[in-house]
Design a protein around this motif. Structure first.
Motif, PDB file in Angstrom:
ATOM      1  N   ILE A 401       0.690  -0.792   0.026  1.00 33.08           N
ATOM      2  CA  ILE A 401       0.259   0.007  -0.223  1.00 33.08           C
ATOM      3  C   ILE A 401       0.845   1.287  -0.162  1.00 33.08           C
ATOM      4  O   ILE A 401       0.876   2.248  -0.678  1.00 33.08           O
ATOM      5  CB  ILE A 401      -1.035   0.048   1.454  1.00 33.08           C
ATOM      6  N   CYS A 402       1.763   1.129   1.025  1.00 32.05           N
ATOM      7  CA  CYS A 402       2.241   2.307   1.747  1.00 32.05           C
ATOM      8  C   CYS A 402       3.361   2.885  -0.036  1.00 32.05           C
ATOM      9  O   CYS A 402       3.922   3.757  -0.889  1.00 32.05           O
ATOM     10  CB  CYS A 402       3.920   2.753   2.775  1.00 32.05           C
ATOM     11  N   MET A 403       3.985   1.447  -0.536  1.00 31.84           N
ATOM     12  CA  MET A 403       4.979   2.143  -1.404  1.00 31.84           C
ATOM     13  C   MET A 403       4.383   2.112  -2.715  1.00 31.84           C
ATOM     14  O   MET A 403       4.963   3.034  -3.650  1.00 31.84           O
ATOM     15  CB  MET A 403       6.071   0.767  -1.676  1.00 31.84           C
ATOM     16  N   SER A 404       3.063   1.658  -3.112  1.00 32.16           N
ATOM     17  CA  SER A 404       2.157   1.558  -4.093  1.00 32.16           C
ATOM     18  C   SER A 404       2.406   3.287  -4.954  1.00 32.16           C
ATOM     19  O   SER A 404       1.632   3.609  -6.207  1.00 32.16           O
ATOM     20  CB  SER A 404       1.419   0.866  -4.851  1.00 32.16           C
ATOM     21  N   ILE A 405       1.596   3.945  -3.357  1.00 29.62           N
ATOM     22  CA  ILE A 405       1.192   5.420  -3.479  1.00 29.62           C
ATOM     23  C   ILE A 405       2.219   6.016  -4.581  1.00 29.62           C
ATOM     24  O   ILE A 405       2.013   7.699  -5.134  1.00 29.62           O
ATOM     25  CB  ILE A 405       0.673   5.644  -2.193  1.00 29.62           C
ATOM     26  N   PRO A 407       4.354   5.515  -7.588  1.00 30.54           N
ATOM     27  CA  PRO A 407       4.511   5.550  -8.956  1.00 30.54           C
ATOM     28  C   PRO A 407       2.558   6.053  -9.444  1.00 30.54           C
ATOM     29  O   PRO A 407       2.540   6.668 -10.120  1.00 30.54           O
ATOM     30  CB  PRO A 407       4.150   3.909  -9.331  1.00 30.54           C
ATOM     31  N   VAL A 408       1.647   5.500  -8.261  1.00 35.51           N
ATOM     32  CA  VAL A 408      -0.173   5.738  -9.018  1.00 35.51           C
ATOM     33  C   VAL A 408       0.100   7.376  -8.594  1.00 35.51           C
ATOM     34  O   VAL A 408      -0.761   7.742  -9.206  1.00 35.51           O
ATOM     35  CB  VAL A 408      -0.906   4.900  -7.927  1.00 35.51           C
ATOM     36  N   THR A 409       1.024   7.911  -7.796  1.00 31.01           N
ATOM     37  CA  THR A 409       0.302   9.353  -8.098  1.00 31.01           C
ATOM     38  C   THR A 409       1.188   9.882  -8.601  1.00 31.01           C
ATOM     39  O   THR A 409       0.658  11.206  -9.771  1.00 31.01           O
ATOM     40  CB  THR A 409       0.890  10.213  -6.702  1.00 31.01           C
ATOM     41  N   ALA A 410       2.151   9.521  -9.524  1.00 31.36           N
ATOM     42  CA  ALA A 410       2.800  10.026 -10.674  1.00 31.36           C
ATOM     43  C   ALA A 410       2.602   9.468 -11.784  1.00 31.36           C
ATOM     44  O   ALA A 410       2.082  10.072 -12.470  1.00 31.36           O
ATOM     45  CB  ALA A 410       4.090   9.163 -10.763  1.00 31.36           C
ATOM     46  N   PHE A 411       1.189   8.481 -12.241  1.00 30.64           N
ATOM     47  CA  PHE A 411       1.119   8.237 -12.765  1.00 30.64           C
ATOM     48  C   PHE A 411      -0.813   8.995 -13.230  1.00 30.64           C
ATOM     49  O   PHE A 411      -0.371   9.452 -14.006  1.00 30.64           O
ATOM     50  CB  PHE A 411       0.816   6.898 -12.969  1.00 30.64           C
ATOM     51  N   ALA A 412      -1.410   9.143 -11.656  1.00 33.66           N
ATOM     52  CA  ALA A 412      -2.147  10.286 -11.873  1.00 33.66           C
ATOM     53  C   ALA A 412      -1.428  11.006 -12.457  1.00 33.66           C
ATOM     54  O   ALA A 412      -3.140  11.929 -12.968  1.00 33.66           O
ATOM     55  CB  ALA A 412      -2.698  10.610 -10.315  1.00 33.66           C
ATOM     56  N   MET A 413      -1.016  11.773 -11.934  1.00 35.64           N
ATOM     57  CA  MET A 413      -0.309  13.057 -12.257  1.00 35.64           C
ATOM     58  C   MET A 413      -0.214  13.505 -13.593  1.00 35.64           C
ATOM     59  O   MET A 413      -0.586  14.654 -14.571  1.00 35.64           O
ATOM     60  CB  MET A 413       0.962  14.248 -11.846  1.00 35.64           C
ATOM     61  N   LYS A 457      11.652  -2.590  -4.461  1.00 37.00           N
ATOM     62  CA  LYS A 457      12.618  -2.389  -5.780  1.00 37.00           C
ATOM     63  C   LYS A 457      11.432  -1.175  -7.088  1.00 37.00           C
ATOM     64  O   LYS A 457      12.071  -0.273  -7.607  1.00 37.00           O
ATOM     65  CB  LYS A 457      13.436  -2.874  -6.539  1.00 37.00           C
ATOM     66  N   TYR A 458      11.078  -2.075  -7.565  1.00 41.23           N
ATOM     67  CA  TYR A 458       9.782  -1.911  -8.649  1.00 41.23           C
ATOM     68  C   TYR A 458       8.872  -0.881  -8.322  1.00 41.23           C
ATOM     69  O   TYR A 458       8.249  -0.205  -9.398  1.00 41.23           O
ATOM     70  CB  TYR A 458       8.813  -3.255  -9.433  1.00 41.23           C
ATOM     71  N   THR A 459       8.541  -0.233  -7.199  1.00 37.68           N
ATOM     72  CA  THR A 459       7.831   0.933  -7.180  1.00 37.68           C
ATOM     73  C   THR A 459       8.731   2.204  -7.227  1.00 37.68           C
ATOM     74  O   THR A 459       8.062   2.887  -7.628  1.00 37.68           O
ATOM     75  CB  THR A 459       6.983   1.057  -6.350  1.00 37.68           C
ATOM     76  N   LEU A 460      10.205   1.668  -6.313  1.00 37.51           N
ATOM     77  CA  LEU A 460      10.604   3.257  -6.613  1.00 37.51           C
ATOM     78  C   LEU A 460      11.329   3.443  -8.355  1.00 37.51           C
ATOM     79  O   LEU A 460      10.904   4.218  -8.343  1.00 37.51           O
ATOM     80  CB  LEU A 460      11.576   2.752  -6.016  1.00 37.51           C
ATOM     81  N   LEU A 461      11.419   2.538  -9.126  1.00 38.37           N
ATOM     82  CA  LEU A 461      12.002   1.890 -10.333  1.00 38.37           C
ATOM     83  C   LEU A 461      10.832   3.144 -11.217  1.00 38.37           C
ATOM     84  O   LEU A 461      11.265   4.240 -12.068  1.00 38.37           O
ATOM     85  CB  LEU A 461      12.099   1.390 -10.726  1.00 38.37           C
ATOM     86  N   SER A 462       9.601   2.300 -11.079  1.00 35.23           N
ATOM     87  CA  SER A 462       8.703   2.995 -11.786  1.00 35.23           C
ATOM     88  C   SER A 462       7.942   4.305 -11.715  1.00 35.23           C
ATOM     89  O   SER A 462       7.763   5.164 -11.897  1.00 35.23           O
ATOM     90  CB  SER A 462       7.210   1.913 -11.695  1.00 35.23           C
ATOM     91  N   GLY A 463       8.223   5.103  -9.800  1.00 36.50           N
ATOM     92  CA  GLY A 463       7.727   5.798  -9.758  1.00 36.50           C
ATOM     93  C   GLY A 463       8.688   6.921 -10.095  1.00 36.50           C
ATOM     94  O   GLY A 463       7.996   8.200 -10.594  1.00 36.50           O
ATOM     95  N   ALA A 464       9.844   6.798 -10.362  1.00 35.51           N
ATOM     96  CA  ALA A 464      11.138   7.110 -10.814  1.00 35.51           C
ATOM     97  C   ALA A 464      10.791   7.975 -12.694  1.00 35.51           C
ATOM     98  O   ALA A 464      10.817   9.026 -12.221  1.00 35.51           O
ATOM     99  CB  ALA A 464      12.405   6.166 -10.509  1.00 35.51           C
TER     100      ALA A 464
END
Length: 683
Positions: A401-405, A407-413, A457-464
């Motif tokens: 939940i915490c790490m997904s928020i 990349p999801v916020t970046a995607f929503a932006m 790893k992949y939430t940080l990577l996708s979010g970045a």
């Protein structure tokens, strides 16, 4: 250490642990979304893509704004108008109170209205006509999306956070300074997380304490006002006037055809007090002979942290009839002004907001490290396999939940920036889809990977990656490239892009430092086998007369269905006392949404009551269990709203309380049925 000291230490330690763990996920969402809430107006300006030229309160043509409102067929007579000066959104916020004249004002004009007037061309727009992702995360940080009780949930979380802070300081007090300088990156996982938790917790301690206290004040003020009304013998109006003088109302005067100009008053106010910054304006008793123009604002100086001033003018005579000098002390008003200034960080400009932003993200890391300490401490051989599995599930869910928020916020932006203005009508629904629905899907994916390293790893990577795409998408769509905005002094727009570039850079740097650790031992499959052995031993020791749990669950589902039917009947009980049951805007046709509610509550309860007797597959168990949890949360929510808004409806409250009790028993029974399904025992 004496036995009494040891006891106190353990009490505070467990208070710190429990209060922190219980609120951890919700608290993470509050701080992560709260960080972006600091720049929500800048995000809105960034989404619109227009150049920002903030209109000063002094330059607003209030008469023209009033005419724009009248052009939309609003009847202003007898109302109070609340006006917030423009910000980065370049819009003037208007709120129209209910008309005080209940005789002359039509029924439809008894409503409260709020909307925007453009600060440049004075066009009218609905409050949600352009729903920003900044508005979404701002409201999420105090759970406004949960009607009625969302803000109180945030308040209680803030209270428990305050408890966690205080007990944490007490626990670490003796070594708080020495531990601050200790960091052992090559030690075992628990040591690393403990060092990080202590060091970063110390750095953010003042910030966290301030936000815990101010959030309690802002979200739970009702618990102060309710007992406070007893002091004023239930006179809410007098209480509000004492606690919040800026909201004082005045007796309605006589109607007048001659309404003076509202322009010029602001210039007079700013001429009175050097450095005065208007915050909000009130127009009292519009269209009457005692119509007033009230200005509230702050004076920022070295003498006083928050100096609040107020000037009230009579519109007809244009004379100052009352004022509150900025240097004049007022304890109640000063407390609220200080709390709001500290919470929103709007007294130090963008540098302070960026400090707040960084400290909010540091707090997110402190929350994660605290949970990881708890998880590592519970990987002991002495702990039963079922409990270890449960702890791991909690950890996987929390991290997902915490790490997904991020990349999801970046995607929503990105989605928010790509939506054309022609789709403004559907904007809120589309952003909810991009943020909440996509967020649920991403969270479930990482949750069932059962690998915290993979998730991180992949939430940080996708979010970045998504974060770096944000300024690129913005530049391609609007031409507002970050370097162009900097050279044009468009700080508001550049700030959003730079924030995401900075976050992405830090995320990529963090990825280079993350090392994959040895898999947990025993593995998930080995723990499942051990758990099956435990449950087999437990269940085979039961007496032969005990029935399988599925029968109890079937009865509880049936009781739930009957309870919902009875609740509907209680709603009709008022007919006997001449209470109208017809809903506003009723057309004689039952809306589809009402049918869906009945099917979802009564129908599904009956369905699960029957199916649980015959179906034993795991997917059905998890479907029914999830629905039982959602139903239980709905029952709790319904009970709380009934207590708050229908306290006199005793029969309904009792019925809802019984429904909550049934939900508790049902969820508890599901836990036991899970053991039977794992072992495969069927009597």
């Amino acid at each position: 250490m004496s036995s009494e000291s040891k006891r106190n230490y353990h009490v505070f330690f467990h208070l710190h642990t429990v209060s922190g763990i219980v609120i951890s996920t919700v608290l993470f969402v509050i701080f992560f979304c709260g960080a972006f809430a600091l720049i929500k107006d800048e995000i809105t300006a960034w989404e619109k893509g227009d150049k920002v030229n903030v209109e000063e309160a002094l330059d607003i043509d209030y008469d023209r704004a009033i005419e724009a409102i009248k052009a939309e067929d609003y009847e202003l007579y007898g109302r109070d108008l609340r006006i917030l000066v423009p910000d980065a959104k370049q819009e003037i916020y208007f709120q129209l109170s209910e008309s005080q004249d209940t005789i002359k004002a039509p029924n439809k004009e008894g409503k409260l209205y709020y909307f925007f007037i453009d600060a440049h061309d004075y066009t009218w727009s609905e409050y949600y006509s352009f729903y920003s992702i900044g508005e979404l995360v701002y409201r999420l940080h105090f759970f406004s999306q949960i009607p009625y009780v969302g803000i109180y949930i945030a308040g209680f979380v803030a209270f428990f956070f305050l408890l966690a802070i205080v007990t944490g300081v007490i626990v670490h007090w003796k070594k708080i300074v020495s531990n601050f300088y200790v960091f052992r990156p090559k030690a075992k996982a628990k040591t690393i997380w403990t060092d990080a938790h202590t060091a970063l917790g110390m750095i953010g301690l003042p910030f966290q304490f301030v936000f815990a206290v101010t959030s309690c004040f802002l979200c739970m003020s009702i618990f102060v006002l309710v007992p406070g009304s007893l002091v004023y013998n239930g006179d809410q109006t007098k209480l509000i006037e004492e606690v919040r003088p800026m909201m004082k109302t005045y007796e309605l005067g006589q109607p007048t055809e001659s309404i003076g100009s509202l322009n010029g008053f602001m210039e007079d106010v700013q001429g009175r007090w050097e450095g005065f910054t208007p915050v909000q304006v009130y127009v009292r008793n519009y269209g009457t002979d005692n119509m007033m123009f009230q200005v509230d604002g702050m004076v920022m100086n070295q003498k006083k942290f928050v100096a609040h001033g107020r000037a009230i003018y009579d519109v007809a005579s244009r004379e100052l009839i009352a004022e509150k000098l900025p240097e004049e002390p007022n304890y109640l008003e000063g407390v609220e002004a200080t709390v709001r200034a500290l919470h929103f960080g709007d007294w130090g400009g963008y540098p302070l907001k960026m400090v707040y932003f960084i400290l909010a993200l540091i707090t997110c890391f402190v929350i994660i490290s605290g949970v990881l300490i708890w998880l590592n401490a519970r990987e002991k051989k002495t702990i039963p396999a079922s409990q270890r599995l449960f702890n791991r599930k909690v950890g996987h869910s929390f991290i997902a939940i915490c790490m997904s928020i991020y990349p999801v916020t970046a995607f929503a932006m990105i989605v928010a920036r790509m939506l054309p203005r022609s789709m403004d009508v559907s904007r809120q629904s589309l952003l909810y889809l991009a943020f909440f629905i996509v967020g649920i899907i991403v969270t479930l994916f990482f949750r069932f990977k059962r690998n915290n390293y993979f998730t991180t790893k992949y939430t940080l990577l996708s979010g970045a990656v998504l974060g770096l795409l944000i300024p690129i998408v913005n530049g391609l769509i609007s031409g507002n490239w970050v370097w162009t905005m900097i050279t044009q002094n468009q700080v508001e727009i550049a700030l959003v892009d730079l924030t995401w570039i900075g976050m992405s850079t830090i995320a990529l740097f963090t990825l280079t430092k993350i090392k994959k650790r040895e898999p947990l031992s025993p593995t998930h499959e080995e723990l499942l086998a051990q758990q099956k052995e435990e449950f087999t031993t437990e269940l085979t020791s039961q007496t032969e007369t005990e029935k399988p749990m599925k029968y109890k669950i079937a009865i509880l589902w049936l009781a739930s269905a009957i309870g919902y039917i009875l609740h509907g009947m209680y709603g009709l009980y008022g007919v006997y006392y001449n209470e109208t049951m017809v809903m506003d805007d009723a057309t004689g046709h039952v809306p589809l949404s009402h049918h869906l509610w009945r099917v979802g509550l009564e129908g599904f309860a009956f369905l699960f009551s029957v199916l649980c007797l015959e179906v034993k597959v795991r997917w059905f168990y998890w479907t029914a269990f999830t629905w039982a949890i959602l139903q239980g949360l709905f029952n709790v929510y319904h009970l709380l709203t009934a207590l708050m808004y229908e306290a006199s409806n005793v029969s309904e409250i009792v019925a809802l309380a019984v429904m909550v009790l049934i939900s508790i028993f049902l969820i508890k029974a599901f836990r036991q049925w899970n053991k039977e399904l794992i072992v495969g025992i069927e009597k």
